[in-house]
Write an enzyme that holds these catalytic residues in place. Structure first.
Site, PDB file in Angstrom:
ATOM      1  N   ASP A   1      37.014  36.904  36.501  1.00  0.00           N
ATOM      2  CA  ASP A   1      37.274  38.374  35.863  1.00  0.00           C
ATOM      3  C   ASP A   1      36.482  39.596  36.329  1.00  0.00           C
ATOM      4  O   ASP A   1      35.289  39.492  36.826  1.00  0.00           O
ATOM      5  CB  ASP A   1      36.815  38.220  34.407  1.00  0.00           C
ATOM      6  CG  ASP A   1      37.123  39.431  33.567  1.00  0.00           C
ATOM      7  OD1 ASP A   1      38.155  40.009  33.751  1.00  0.00           O
ATOM      8  OD2 ASP A   1      36.561  39.615  32.417  1.00  0.00           O
TER       9      ASP A   1
ATOM     10  N   HIS B   1      36.248  48.479  27.403  1.00  0.00           N
ATOM     11  CA  HIS B   1      35.633  47.471  27.061  1.00  0.00           C
ATOM     12  C   HIS B   1      34.419  47.475  26.295  1.00  0.00           C
ATOM     13  O   HIS B   1      33.989  48.890  26.231  1.00  0.00           O
ATOM     14  CB  HIS B   1      34.842  46.985  28.599  1.00  0.00           C
ATOM     15  CG  HIS B   1      35.835  46.394  29.688  1.00  0.00           C
ATOM     16  ND1 HIS B   1      36.058  47.246  30.875  1.00  0.00           N
ATOM     17  CD2 HIS B   1      36.745  45.389  29.752  1.00  0.00           C
ATOM     18  CE1 HIS B   1      36.893  46.412  31.496  1.00  0.00           C
ATOM     19  NE2 HIS B   1      37.309  45.370  30.788  1.00  0.00           N
TER      20      HIS B   1
ATOM     21  N   ALA C   1      36.131  39.558  25.324  1.00  0.00           N
ATOM     22  CA  ALA C   1      34.828  39.222  25.780  1.00  0.00           C
ATOM     23  C   ALA C   1      33.667  39.558  24.843  1.00  0.00           C
ATOM     24  O   ALA C   1      33.172  38.813  24.017  1.00  0.00           O
ATOM     25  CB  ALA C   1      34.644  39.842  27.183  1.00  0.00           C
ATOM     26  N   THR C   2      33.519  40.867  24.460  1.00  0.00           N
ATOM     27  CA  THR C   2      32.361  41.436  23.759  1.00  0.00           C
ATOM     28  C   THR C   2      32.292  40.565  22.486  1.00  0.00           C
ATOM     29  O   THR C   2      31.184  40.163  21.833  1.00  0.00           O
ATOM     30  CB  THR C   2      32.488  42.893  23.741  1.00  0.00           C
ATOM     31  OG1 THR C   2      32.513  43.504  24.828  1.00  0.00           O
ATOM     32  CG2 THR C   2      31.467  43.748  22.764  1.00  0.00           C
TER      33      THR C   2
HETATM   34  P1  13P Z   1      36.221  43.387  25.866  1.00  0.00           P
HETATM   35  O1  13P Z   1      34.706  43.152  26.114  1.00  0.00           O
HETATM   36  O2  13P Z   1      36.499  44.808  25.018  1.00  0.00           O
HETATM   37  O3  13P Z   1      36.811  42.306  24.786  1.00  0.00           O
HETATM   38  O4  13P Z   1      36.915  43.226  26.973  1.00  0.00           O
HETATM   39  C1  13P Z   1      37.132  42.126  27.713  1.00  0.00           C
HETATM   40  C2  13P Z   1      37.851  42.415  28.887  1.00  0.00           C
HETATM   41  O5  13P Z   1      38.634  43.058  29.294  1.00  0.00           O
HETATM   42  C3  13P Z   1      37.408  41.425  29.934  1.00  0.00           C
HETATM   43  O6  13P Z   1      37.580  41.519  31.249  1.00  0.00           O
HETATM   44 ZN    ZN Z   2      38.253  43.647  31.500  1.00  0.00          ZN
END
Ligand code: 13P
Ligand code: ZN
Length: 282
Positions: A82, A178, A230-231
């Site tokens: 990523d 993000h 992710a977060t």
């Molecule tokens: P978030 O952390 O806002 O969920 O974003 C995930 C992302 O785009 C990882 O590349």
């Molecule tokens: Zn991202």
């Protein structure tokens, strides 16, 4: 089964008007949780690591761990880099067995973004590994990457990027950011429709943590077929650890809080997969 690439997964999702969830993984419990959720829901799944994650433990270790979990799983699992931030990191991930690679040249001028993405795509395509590029900017903070203002993708630039870079899928800027949202995101859903009409490549939505289920569904209905989370997984994991330690402060076995953290990530991932509509698609 062995790790698969993201190629068939995303083309199937694009044709079927759903999205495959891509979930950032930091450790074994998160990887088990994500693949466990995918098995329960019979969903194809993408696990991914950012540059700071692989600086923490190495592309080889993450890929070997996910490959072993995939081998035991009965649903397709892809391992994706990523926001790859250099050609060298992409080489390392490819060498260590990643089956999908993102090179993020979105902060570069278009011509340089095309050149960098093409360099990575030429290498990865020769190995049969699809590449995700990015054009336009996802706002907010992820990893060491901080972007003040989200930049919306300019359709004509995206067409040129697709034609000249050799990418397979494209991360687009449509107003997401993000991290958790401090204010309501200004999503340009019409832009997704416009881009879908002009591009052949599967389109990727970054920054989905904290987006409402309806917003995620709307973006998918308009043509997004990979959604990154992710977060909120990191937050769910850490909340699980904190609660166990709060309630049983004398606990010292990492398995005790690891188990609860893993359970919470499993539940969250399942709920996000249902929103993506990838359940039952494996
Ligand atoms: P978030 O952390 O806002 O969920 O974003 C995930 C992302 O785009 C990882 O590349
Ligand atoms: Zn991202």
């Amino acid at each position: 089964m062995p790790l698969t690439t993201t190629r068939k997964m995303l083309l199937d999702a694009q044709a079927g008007h759903y999205a495959v969830g891509a979930f950032n993984v930091e450790n074994m419990e998160m990887a088990q949780a994500i693949i466990g959720a995918a098995e329960e829901l019979r969903a194809p799944v993408i696990l991914q690591t950012t540059p700071s994650t692989v600086r923490y433990a190495g592309t080889g270790l993450y890929c070997a761990m996910v490959a072993e979990l995939a081998r035991e799983a009965s649903v397709p699992v892809a391992m994706h880099l990523d926001h790859g931030d250099s050609f060298e990191l992409c080489v390392r991930a490819l060498r260590d067995g990643y089956t999908s690679i993102m090179i993020d040249g979105s902060k570069l001028p278009l011509q340089e973004n095309i050149a960098l993405t093409k360099r990575v795509a030429d290498m990865c395509n020769a190995a049969g590994v699809p590449v995700e590029g990015e054009i336009g900017r996802v706002g907010g903070k992820e990893d060491d990457l901080e972007v003040e203002n989200a930049g919306y993708t300019i359709p004509e630039e995206a067409v040129r990027f697709e034609k000249e870079s050799g990418l397979f899928s494209m991360a687009v800027g449509v107003g997401t950011a993000h991290g958790f949202y401090k204010e309501k995101p200004q999503l340009n859903k019409d832009l997704i429709v416009t881009l879908r009409g002009m591009l052949a490549s599967p389109m990727v939505l970054h920054g989905a943590s904290g987006l409402s289920d309806d917003d995620v569904r709307d973006c998918i209905a308009r043509g997004i077929c990979k959604v990154n989370f992710a977060t909120e997984l990191r937050a769910a994991y850490t909340e699980g650890v904190k609660e166990v330690l709060r309630e049983t402060p004398n606990v010292f076995d990492p398995k005790a809080y690891g188990r609860e953290a893993r359970r919470r990530v499993t539940e969250l991932v399942k709920s996000r997969m249902l929103v993506c509509g990838c359940d039952g698609k494996a």
